[in-house]
Structure formats: C-alpha cells, structure tokens
Design a protein around this motif. Structure first.
Motif, PDB file in Angstrom:
ATOM      1  N   GLU A 240       1.181 -42.364 -10.376  1.00 15.95           N
ATOM      2  CA  GLU A 240       0.556 -41.793 -11.462  1.00 15.95           C
ATOM      3  C   GLU A 240      -1.326 -41.981 -11.284  1.00 15.95           C
ATOM      4  O   GLU A 240      -1.602 -42.926 -11.045  1.00 15.95           O
ATOM      5  CB  GLU A 240       1.049 -41.685 -12.761  1.00 15.95           C
TER       6      GLU A 240
ATOM      7  N   THR B 298       0.325 -44.156 -16.614  1.00  8.73           N
ATOM      8  CA  THR B 298      -1.117 -44.162 -16.618  1.00  8.73           C
ATOM      9  C   THR B 298      -1.497 -43.883 -17.972  1.00  8.73           C
ATOM     10  O   THR B 298      -0.723 -42.837 -18.730  1.00  8.73           O
ATOM     11  CB  THR B 298      -1.533 -42.947 -15.668  1.00  8.73           C
TER      12      THR B 298
ATOM     13  N   TYR C  65       2.069 -42.655 -19.821  1.00  8.34           N
ATOM     14  CA  TYR C  65       2.723 -41.702 -19.181  1.00  8.34           C
ATOM     15  C   TYR C  65       3.270 -42.162 -17.883  1.00  8.34           C
ATOM     16  O   TYR C  65       2.521 -42.515 -16.963  1.00  8.34           O
ATOM     17  CB  TYR C  65       1.989 -40.351 -18.904  1.00  8.34           C
ATOM     18  N   TYR C  66       4.419 -41.879 -17.439  1.00 10.06           N
ATOM     19  CA  TYR C  66       5.045 -42.138 -16.258  1.00 10.06           C
ATOM     20  C   TYR C  66       5.707 -41.066 -15.543  1.00 10.06           C
ATOM     21  O   TYR C  66       6.393 -39.860 -16.345  1.00 10.06           O
ATOM     22  CB  TYR C  66       6.321 -43.345 -16.433  1.00 10.06           C
ATOM     23  N   CYS C  67       5.744 -40.798 -14.528  1.00  7.86           N
ATOM     24  CA  CYS C  67       6.658 -39.810 -13.696  1.00  7.86           C
ATOM     25  C   CYS C  67       7.791 -40.720 -12.898  1.00  7.86           C
ATOM     26  O   CYS C  67       7.514 -42.000 -12.752  1.00  7.86           O
ATOM     27  CB  CYS C  67       5.951 -39.086 -12.556  1.00  7.86           C
TER      28      CYS C  67
ATOM     29  N   TRP D 134       8.357 -36.183 -16.279  1.00  5.04           N
ATOM     30  CA  TRP D 134       7.230 -36.900 -16.918  1.00  5.04           C
ATOM     31  C   TRP D 134       7.718 -37.507 -18.095  1.00  5.04           C
ATOM     32  O   TRP D 134       8.359 -36.867 -19.184  1.00  5.04           O
ATOM     33  CB  TRP D 134       6.129 -36.167 -17.394  1.00  5.04           C
TER      34      TRP D 134
ATOM     35  N   LEU E 231      -2.597 -34.977 -15.263  1.00  7.47           N
ATOM     36  CA  LEU E 231      -1.974 -36.063 -14.618  1.00  7.47           C
ATOM     37  C   LEU E 231      -1.345 -35.620 -13.237  1.00  7.47           C
ATOM     38  O   LEU E 231      -0.983 -34.632 -13.254  1.00  7.47           O
ATOM     39  CB  LEU E 231      -0.915 -36.694 -15.486  1.00  7.47           C
ATOM     40  N   SER E 232      -1.434 -36.514 -12.429  1.00  6.44           N
ATOM     41  CA  SER E 232      -0.844 -36.163 -11.185  1.00  6.44           C
ATOM     42  C   SER E 232       0.161 -37.368 -10.699  1.00  6.44           C
ATOM     43  O   SER E 232      -0.006 -38.605 -11.143  1.00  6.44           O
ATOM     44  CB  SER E 232      -2.182 -36.439 -10.114  1.00  6.44           C
ATOM     45  N   CYS E 233       1.188 -37.024 -10.060  1.00  7.81           N
ATOM     46  CA  CYS E 233       2.294 -37.828  -9.583  1.00  7.81           C
ATOM     47  C   CYS E 233       2.265 -37.489  -8.173  1.00  7.81           C
ATOM     48  O   CYS E 233       2.914 -36.575  -7.971  1.00  7.81           O
ATOM     49  CB  CYS E 233       3.559 -37.582 -10.381  1.00  7.81           C
TER      50      CYS E 233
END
Length: 126
Positions: free
Chosen positions: A6, A120, A94-96, A36, A20-22
């Motif tokens: 992330e 993140t 925040y987690y993916c 997410w 946000l990017s994963c």
C-alpha cells in the motif's frame, strides 16, 4: 508468492482527498478480489470497500458510499481507493488484502482474504 504494497497515506485536513494504491504481485489479475480495510486506534478492523475482478463487483461500507471509490488498473496490477470529503473519523491505518484465487462474482468475507499488505496511515485532522 503474493505480495501487496500500500501507498498514498498522508496527513490531510477535513474535506481533503487522498488516493491510496495497492500494488499487487504474484497473482493472476483475472481471478482475485481485493479489499480495503481500516483500523483506527482502539477499534476493530473495518471493511471499507472491495472489488471482485471476475465481473467488477464492488462493495462499500455504509460509512463511505459516495465518498470513496475503488478502481483497478490491470496493466499496473494496482487497485486504488480514492477517498474524498475526508472526515476525522476516517483516520486509521488502511490495509489492502487479497483473496486469491477468487472466482466469485461478489466480495469475499473478511476471513477469506489470505494476503495482507503492511498498511498505510491516513490522518484527517484540522
């Protein structure tokens, strides 16, 4: 080996936006689901949004529809979470997570995600 990374967390003001990017590796990007999640201090982990790449089915938690949008860039093996109109209560790590392989035309249950990123931090504060 599936890996999720992330990025994009930041300290922002109420009303601001964050994407946000994963970035995913080690999985075939046509039969997976990415979710997410977020966890605030002292609170349980909460599912925020997910996408099943079988047919693009998406899910949003009741606290975020209309403010958050999940999207996929298959060419980059990346799933995004665009977060708009952020509120202090959106503050969390925040987690993916990935459910892989996944063949459902719906989003998995939390315990069906087998791979998690490191998280993140998003902080919304005036």
């Amino acid at each position: 080996q599936v890996q999720l990374v992330e990025s994009g967390g930041n300290l922002v003001h109420p009303g601001d936006s964050v994407m946000l990017s994963c970035a995913a590796s080690g999985l075939a990007f046509d039969h997976y689901a990415i979710g997410w999640f977020r966890q605030a201090p002292g609170k349980e982990r909460e599912g925020v949004s997910c996408v099943s790449n079988r047919d693009g089915s998406t899910y949003y938690a009741d606290s975020v529809p209309g403010r958050f949008t999940i999207s996929v860039d298959n060419a980059k093996n990346t799933v995004y979470l665009q977060m708009n109109s952020l509120k202090p209560e959106d503050t969390a790590v925040y987690y993916c997570a990935a459910a892989y392989p996944w063949y459902g035309h719906y989003c998995p249950e939390t315990n069906e995600y087998g791979y998690w990123g490191q998280g993140t931090q998003v902080t919304v504060s005036s």
